[in-house]
Design an enzyme around this catalytic site. Structure first.
Site, short mmCIF file in Angstrom:
data_model
loop_
_atom_site.label_atom_id
_atom_site.label_comp_id
_atom_site.label_asym_id
_atom_site.label_seq_id
_atom_site.Cartn_x
_atom_site.Cartn_y
_atom_site.Cartn_z
N SER A 8 27.14 116.26 -27.58
CA SER A 8 27.02 114.57 -27.90
C SER A 8 25.42 114.98 -28.09
CB SER A 8 27.18 113.31 -26.87
OG SER A 8 26.56 112.61 -26.88
N TYR A 13 26.36 111.42 -17.41
CA TYR A 13 27.21 111.76 -18.23
C TYR A 13 26.41 113.15 -19.14
CZ TYR A 13 29.19 112.00 -23.16
OH TYR A 13 29.65 112.12 -24.27
N LYS A 18 27.07 117.43 -20.61
CA LYS A 18 27.21 117.98 -21.90
C LYS A 18 26.30 119.26 -21.81
CE LYS A 18 30.51 115.27 -23.44
NZ LYS A 18 31.74 115.74 -23.68
C1 WQD Z 1 24.75 101.49 -29.19
C2 WQD Z 1 24.23 100.39 -29.62
C3 WQD Z 1 23.06 98.98 -27.40
C4 WQD Z 1 27.45 97.31 -27.13
C5 WQD Z 1 27.74 105.70 -26.87
C6 WQD Z 1 27.85 106.69 -25.33
C7 WQD Z 1 27.28 107.87 -25.51
C8 WQD Z 1 27.77 108.91 -26.70
C9 WQD Z 1 27.79 107.98 -27.79
C10 WQD Z 1 29.86 109.93 -26.18
C11 WQD Z 1 22.86 100.32 -28.39
C12 WQD Z 1 24.10 98.54 -28.70
C13 WQD Z 1 25.82 98.02 -27.61
C14 WQD Z 1 26.82 95.47 -27.02
C15 WQD Z 1 24.26 95.99 -28.05
N1 WQD Z 1 29.44 108.20 -26.80
N2 WQD Z 1 25.41 97.37 -28.07
N3 WQD Z 1 25.50 95.00 -27.60
O1 WQD Z 1 24.76 103.44 -25.89
O2 WQD Z 1 24.17 104.36 -28.27
O3 WQD Z 1 26.31 106.28 -26.95
O4 WQD Z 1 27.67 106.72 -28.18
O5 WQD Z 1 29.08 110.98 -26.29
O6 WQD Z 1 27.80 109.17 -24.53
O7 WQD Z 1 28.05 105.97 -24.54
O8 WQD Z 1 26.40 103.51 -27.92
O9 WQD Z 1 27.98 101.63 -28.91
O10 WQD Z 1 27.25 101.37 -26.56
O11 WQD Z 1 25.67 101.59 -28.02
O12 WQD Z 1 23.15 95.40 -27.95
O13 WQD Z 1 27.51 94.85 -26.20
O14 WQD Z 1 24.69 98.73 -29.44
O15 WQD Z 1 21.85 98.78 -26.67
O16 WQD Z 1 21.77 99.55 -28.71
P1 WQD Z 1 25.72 104.70 -27.21
P2 WQD Z 1 26.55 101.66 -27.97
#
Ligand code: WQD
Length: 338
Positions: A124, A149, A153
């Site tokens: 990741s 987590y 990785k």
């Molecule tokens: C993306 C953006 C949030 C939800 C995730 C996993 C990580 C990896 C990649 C596997 C951020 C914003 C989100 C919401 C929001 N996966 N957001 N409101 O955090 O980049 O990473 O995917 O390896 O383990 O955590 O993805 O989709 O949670 O967030 O504003 O209700 O969307 O703050 O900026 P993230 P995400």
């Protein structure tokens, strides 16, 4: 060639099973169904016309995993099976280390024992933390993990590097995913988040269809053009195809013991850009409000994918619009089923 797909009933795993089949491989699915549903098999059969071998097995269960290796000659494995909720990993670190690191150790020891020579590991972009320079390349500094987590990785990548250096029996590739989104264009398989989605796109589709309240955008005071965080959102089908390309690369490059590849689009989009694109491409409304920042969020990260293009002969073919259209169509198909 038989390819063991651990976590093959999950979001990325199931889409990879389709692409493996389409490329002439024989996927064998292992999944403990802790974060997936057995009905995924029906979707896979409808898409491919093939009923795949499935073992309801926990990858930490050495005895059960060995029985899979005894029953099937395994030519390679793609290891998706892991827990991936960043917030949950902070609350349950020991579970995450046991589940994510332990399952890799079980798998690799059996691959050694049964001469399964190729491993593709689901890593990741979280290993980069908050990058100093963008886009991140595979040589970019790995920052201290922001969560247990992310640390699992990093640890797994190091285990694989050491193990493949020591033993010429296994050669491996780690794929550093950015943000997988979307669903199969058939709407027969897609993301099935359990409970309230923590990820952006499944929350958007559930909010738009009325299953959730307004989207809370986690912060709009970041140092980005519109103040919201930037990510590299990649269509899950493009991501699945990268695994096939990686297996083919390992088969054709015997000198490669271990290598790492960024798997993303190579460009970044902000949360607000995703929201506006979703509304435009699906011609639907979406209620949202700006809320506080989410602890642990990286401000901006997106990948340099030149190495994947050069060596794997792979690059994304689908756009953010395609991903958000397919995600919405999948949500609509789920609501028709319920
Ligand atoms: C993306 C953006 C949030 C939800 C995730 C996993 C990580 C990896 C990649 C596997 C951020 C914003 C989100 C919401 C929001 N996966 N957001 N409101 O955090 O980049 O990473 O995917 O390896 O383990 O955590 O993805 O989709 O949670 O967030 O504003 O209700 O969307 O703050 O900026 P993230 P995400």
């Amino acid at each position: 060639m038989n390819i063991l797909v651990t976590g093959g009933m999950g979001f990325i795993g199931s889409h990879t099973v389709v692409e493996l089949h389409n490329s002439g491989y024989t996927p064998i699915i292992v999944d403990n169904l802790s974060n997936s549903d057995k009905t995924v098999l029906n979707g896979l059969e409808k898409i491919t016309g093939q009923l795949f071998k499935f073992y309801e097995v926990d990858c930490n269960d050495n005895r059960a995993m060995e029985s899979v290796f005894k029953e099937n000659p395994i030519d390679g494995a793609i290891h998706f099976a892991a827990s991936k909720a960043v917030g949950e990993s902070v609350e349950k670190p020991l579970f995450y280390y046991q589940n994510n690191v332990g399952s890799l150790l079980v798998l690799m020891e059996l691959m050694e024992k049964y001469h399964a020579p190729r491993l593709i590991f689901s890593s990741s972009c979280t290993v980069y933390g908050e990058p100093d320079f963008l886009p991140v390349t595979e040589l970019s500094e790995k920052k201290p993990a922001e969560s247990p987590y992310g640390n699992t990785k990093q640890i797994c990548e190091e285990i694989i590097e050491d193990a493949t250096r020591a033993s010429k029996r296994i050669r491996a590739i780690a794929l550093r995913y950015f943000n997988p989104i979307g669903a199969h264009p058939s709407s027969l398989i897609g993301e099935l988040p359990l409970g309230v989605p923590s990820n952006l796109v499944p929350f958007i589709t559930q909010s738009a269809i009325g299953l959730r309240g307004p989207l809370a955008i986690h912060g709009s005071d970041y140092n980005t053009p519109d103040g919201t965080c930037i990510r590299d959102y990649i269509h899950v089908v493009d991501l699945a195809k990268a695994h096939v390309a990686s297996l083919q690369y390992l088969s054709g490059n015997a000198q490669c013991d271990f290598d790492i590849f960024n798997i993303g689009t190579g460009q970044g989009n902000s949360v607000l850009e995703v929201v506006e694109t979703f509304k435009k491409v699906n011609e639907c409304s979406l209620n949202y409000a700006i809320g506080p920042r989410r602890p642990g969020d990286v401000e901006k990260v997106f990948g340099d994918v030149a190495k994947s293009r050069r060596l794997l002969g792979w690059q994304t073919e689908l756009s953010l619009e395609d991903s958000l259209r397919d995600a919405w169509n999948w949500q609509l198909s789920l609501s028709r089923k319920s």
